[in-house]
Design a protein around this motif. Sequence first.
Motif, PDB file in Angstrom:
ATOM      1  N   VAL A  40       0.587  -1.094   0.168  1.00  0.00           N
ATOM      2  CA  VAL A  40       0.243   0.758  -0.219  1.00  0.00           C
ATOM      3  C   VAL A  40       0.715   0.961  -0.320  1.00  0.00           C
ATOM      4  CG1 VAL A  40      -1.547   1.644   1.619  1.00  0.00           C
ATOM      5  CG2 VAL A  40      -2.081  -1.321   1.110  1.00  0.00           C
ATOM      6  N   VAL A  41       2.299   1.676   1.203  1.00  0.00           N
ATOM      7  CA  VAL A  41       3.021   2.137   0.986  1.00  0.00           C
ATOM      8  C   VAL A  41       3.545   2.459  -0.451  1.00  0.00           C
ATOM      9  CG1 VAL A  41       5.281   2.894   1.796  1.00  0.00           C
ATOM     10  CG2 VAL A  41       3.402   1.962   3.393  1.00  0.00           C
ATOM     11  N   LEU A  42       3.781   1.090  -1.296  1.00  0.00           N
ATOM     12  CA  LEU A  42       4.775   2.013  -3.030  1.00  0.00           C
ATOM     13  C   LEU A  42       3.370   2.482  -3.686  1.00  0.00           C
ATOM     14  CD1 LEU A  42       6.639  -1.846  -2.777  1.00  0.00           C
ATOM     15  CD2 LEU A  42       7.118   0.736  -2.496  1.00  0.00           C
ATOM     16  N   VAL A  43       2.024   2.307  -3.548  1.00  0.00           N
ATOM     17  CA  VAL A  43       1.700   2.696  -4.039  1.00  0.00           C
ATOM     18  C   VAL A  43       1.001   3.677  -3.867  1.00  0.00           C
ATOM     19  CG1 VAL A  43      -1.560   1.976  -4.857  1.00  0.00           C
ATOM     20  CG2 VAL A  43       0.570  -0.047  -4.774  1.00  0.00           C
ATOM     21  N   LYS A  45       2.592   6.068  -3.026  1.00  0.00           N
ATOM     22  CA  LYS A  45       4.124   6.658  -2.981  1.00  0.00           C
ATOM     23  C   LYS A  45       4.110   6.713  -4.749  1.00  0.00           C
ATOM     24  CE  LYS A  45       6.764   6.657   1.115  1.00  0.00           C
ATOM     25  NZ  LYS A  45       7.842   6.826   1.914  1.00  0.00           N
ATOM     26  N   ASN A  46       3.056   6.522  -5.562  1.00  0.00           N
ATOM     27  CA  ASN A  46       3.816   5.945  -6.580  1.00  0.00           C
ATOM     28  C   ASN A  46       4.728   5.420  -7.644  1.00  0.00           C
ATOM     29  OD1 ASN A  46       0.930   7.428  -7.807  1.00  0.00           O
ATOM     30  ND2 ASN A  46       1.994   9.194  -7.040  1.00  0.00           N
ATOM     31  N   LYS A  47       5.278   4.473  -6.215  1.00  0.00           N
ATOM     32  CA  LYS A  47       5.778   3.578  -6.758  1.00  0.00           C
ATOM     33  C   LYS A  47       5.651   2.134  -7.356  1.00  0.00           C
ATOM     34  CE  LYS A  47       9.638   5.962  -3.682  1.00  0.00           C
ATOM     35  NZ  LYS A  47      10.358   5.598  -2.421  1.00  0.00           N
ATOM     36  N   ALA A  48       4.253   1.775  -7.457  1.00  0.00           N
ATOM     37  CA  ALA A  48       4.174   0.702  -7.767  1.00  0.00           C
ATOM     38  C   ALA A  48       2.526   0.772  -7.849  1.00  0.00           C
ATOM     39  CB  ALA A  48       4.340  -0.490  -6.939  1.00  0.00           C
ATOM     40  N   GLU A  49       2.735   0.015  -9.241  1.00  0.00           N
ATOM     41  CA  GLU A  49       0.447  -0.118  -9.741  1.00  0.00           C
ATOM     42  C   GLU A  49       0.105  -0.561  -8.777  1.00  0.00           C
ATOM     43  OE1 GLU A  49       0.458  -0.038 -14.108  1.00  0.00           O
ATOM     44  OE2 GLU A  49       1.646  -1.258 -13.832  1.00  0.00           O
ATOM     45  N   VAL A  50      -0.759  -1.129  -9.198  1.00  0.00           N
ATOM     46  CA  VAL A  50      -1.866  -2.729  -8.470  1.00  0.00           C
ATOM     47  C   VAL A  50      -1.882  -3.107 -10.100  1.00  0.00           C
ATOM     48  CG1 VAL A  50      -4.055  -3.964  -7.435  1.00  0.00           C
ATOM     49  CG2 VAL A  50      -2.534  -2.012  -6.305  1.00  0.00           C
ATOM     50  N   LEU A  51      -1.578  -4.250  -9.680  1.00  0.00           N
ATOM     51  CA  LEU A  51      -2.529  -5.259 -11.028  1.00  0.00           C
ATOM     52  C   LEU A  51      -3.232  -6.911 -10.870  1.00  0.00           C
ATOM     53  CD1 LEU A  51       1.292  -6.345 -12.809  1.00  0.00           C
ATOM     54  CD2 LEU A  51      -0.309  -4.740 -13.469  1.00  0.00           C
ATOM     55  N   GLU A  52      -3.148  -6.950  -9.655  1.00  0.00           N
ATOM     56  CA  GLU A  52      -4.065  -8.366  -9.352  1.00  0.00           C
ATOM     57  C   GLU A  52      -4.834  -7.079  -7.912  1.00  0.00           C
ATOM     58  OE1 GLU A  52      -5.300  -9.979 -11.050  1.00  0.00           O
ATOM     59  OE2 GLU A  52      -3.952  -9.812 -12.752  1.00  0.00           O
ATOM     60  N   ARG A  53      -6.021  -7.139  -8.269  1.00  0.00           N
ATOM     61  CA  ARG A  53      -6.728  -7.034  -6.782  1.00  0.00           C
ATOM     62  C   ARG A  53      -7.685  -7.879  -6.132  1.00  0.00           C
ATOM     63  NH1 ARG A  53      -8.569  -1.528  -9.101  1.00  0.00           N
ATOM     64  NH2 ARG A  53      -6.305  -1.641  -9.943  1.00  0.00           N
ATOM     65  N   ALA A  54      -8.408  -7.714  -4.649  1.00  0.00           N
ATOM     66  CA  ALA A  54      -8.964  -8.466  -3.793  1.00  0.00           C
ATOM     67  C   ALA A  54     -10.863  -7.789  -4.110  1.00  0.00           C
ATOM     68  CB  ALA A  54      -8.636  -8.214  -2.583  1.00  0.00           C
ATOM     69  N   ALA A  55     -11.651  -8.809  -4.291  1.00  0.00           N
ATOM     70  CA  ALA A  55     -12.576  -7.668  -4.582  1.00  0.00           C
ATOM     71  C   ALA A  55     -13.399  -6.721  -3.410  1.00  0.00           C
ATOM     72  CB  ALA A  55     -14.186  -8.720  -3.984  1.00  0.00           C
ATOM     73  N   ARG A  56     -12.256  -7.137  -2.339  1.00  0.00           N
ATOM     74  CA  ARG A  56     -12.896  -6.040  -0.669  1.00  0.00           C
ATOM     75  C   ARG A  56     -11.680  -4.695  -0.991  1.00  0.00           C
ATOM     76  NH1 ARG A  56      -9.858 -10.206   3.412  1.00  0.00           N
ATOM     77  NH2 ARG A  56      -8.297 -10.704   1.883  1.00  0.00           N
ATOM     78  N   ARG A  72       2.866  -3.456  -9.135  1.00  0.00           N
ATOM     79  CA  ARG A  72       4.541  -4.050  -9.884  1.00  0.00           C
ATOM     80  C   ARG A  72       5.357  -2.829  -9.836  1.00  0.00           C
ATOM     81  NH1 ARG A  72       6.391  -1.984 -14.945  1.00  0.00           N
ATOM     82  NH2 ARG A  72       4.437  -1.051 -15.037  1.00  0.00           N
ATOM     83  N   LEU A  73       6.321  -2.588 -10.226  1.00  0.00           N
ATOM     84  CA  LEU A  73       7.153  -2.036  -9.904  1.00  0.00           C
ATOM     85  C   LEU A  73       7.434  -0.381 -11.194  1.00  0.00           C
ATOM     86  CD1 LEU A  73      10.192  -3.051  -7.919  1.00  0.00           C
ATOM     87  CD2 LEU A  73       8.332  -1.695  -6.620  1.00  0.00           C
ATOM     88  N   VAL A  74       6.461   0.690 -10.743  1.00  0.00           N
ATOM     89  CA  VAL A  74       6.781   0.918 -11.814  1.00  0.00           C
ATOM     90  C   VAL A  74       8.510   1.551 -12.453  1.00  0.00           C
ATOM     91  CG1 VAL A  74       5.048   2.834 -11.761  1.00  0.00           C
ATOM     92  CG2 VAL A  74       6.889   3.582 -10.638  1.00  0.00           C
ATOM     93  N   TYR A  75       9.864   1.351 -11.848  1.00  0.00           N
ATOM     94  CA  TYR A  75      11.056   1.273 -12.373  1.00  0.00           C
ATOM     95  C   TYR A  75      11.863   0.259 -11.821  1.00  0.00           C
ATOM     96  CZ  TYR A  75      10.979   1.358  -7.291  1.00  0.00           C
ATOM     97  OH  TYR A  75      11.266   1.695  -6.059  1.00  0.00           O
ATOM     98  N   PHE A  76      12.332   0.228 -12.860  1.00  0.00           N
ATOM     99  CA  PHE A  76      13.000  -1.289 -12.648  1.00  0.00           C
ATOM    100  C   PHE A  76      14.357  -1.791 -11.209  1.00  0.00           C
ATOM    101  CE2 PHE A  76      17.378  -4.165 -14.269  1.00  0.00           C
ATOM    102  CZ  PHE A  76      16.527  -5.036 -14.275  1.00  0.00           C
ATOM    103  N   VAL A  77      14.174  -2.995 -11.151  1.00  0.00           N
ATOM    104  CA  VAL A  77      15.192  -2.575  -9.908  1.00  0.00           C
ATOM    105  C   VAL A  77      16.338  -4.066 -10.324  1.00  0.00           C
ATOM    106  CG1 VAL A  77      15.353  -3.429  -7.625  1.00  0.00           C
ATOM    107  CG2 VAL A  77      13.421  -2.327  -7.874  1.00  0.00           C
ATOM    108  N   ARG A  78      17.156  -3.727 -10.288  1.00  0.00           N
ATOM    109  CA  ARG A  78      18.389  -4.283 -10.538  1.00  0.00           C
ATOM    110  C   ARG A  78      18.532  -5.636  -9.194  1.00  0.00           C
ATOM    111  NH1 ARG A  78      22.175  -5.319 -13.963  1.00  0.00           N
ATOM    112  NH2 ARG A  78      22.490  -3.160 -14.646  1.00  0.00           N
ATOM    113  N   VAL A  79      18.129  -6.885  -9.454  1.00  0.00           N
ATOM    114  CA  VAL A  79      17.730  -7.505  -8.657  1.00  0.00           C
ATOM    115  C   VAL A  79      19.391  -8.811  -8.377  1.00  0.00           C
ATOM    116  CG1 VAL A  79      16.934 -10.280  -7.820  1.00  0.00           C
ATOM    117  CG2 VAL A  79      15.942  -7.936  -8.505  1.00  0.00           C
TER     118      VAL A  79
END
Length: 185
Positions: A40-43, A45-56, A72-79
Amino acid sequence: MPTVAGAGPHHAPRGAMAQQVLVLNATYEPINVCSLQRAVVLVLKNKAEVLERAARRLRSATQTHAYPLVIRLVYFVRVPRHESRKISRRAVFARDGYECQYCGAAGHLTMDHVIPRSRGGRSSWDNVVTACAPCNLRKGDRLPAEIDMRPRTSPRPPRPDVFISVAAPRQPNAWRPYLGVQAPA
């Protein structure tokens, strides 16, 4: 922090913020599992977008938000490459299918160094396997050729999804398309 809709204005149900969320890199590659709160914090702060969500839904005092299952992160992270990720018993067991690599048993599992540490073997992905306690005891500090006990499969670094399965043994169906898992028939 938002609460779950229908849970009352002051408290989320017990464990609601302990819900796990699949995190994808900007390239849609699964890279991690995080808590609902972190997602929720990442979303927000606009650092991620929600691709799948629950009904609630999640509610704050003034807003209603999606209940994320996959983000999904909106920027690429080197893993780090999987070879360099830390070895853990749980990851070795998961990589080896929770079976002894010498006899195939599924109980009393331990981690064995194929080339024993006392003989110069390292604690690396290509030298550790899952072994049941009796096989590990029988092999002791001997080399596989000395006792004619060779692992069924060659030890190797685990696939990326192994780390996801270790972090979240129970995975929601919404994760399946992103992990390449087929739906049960």
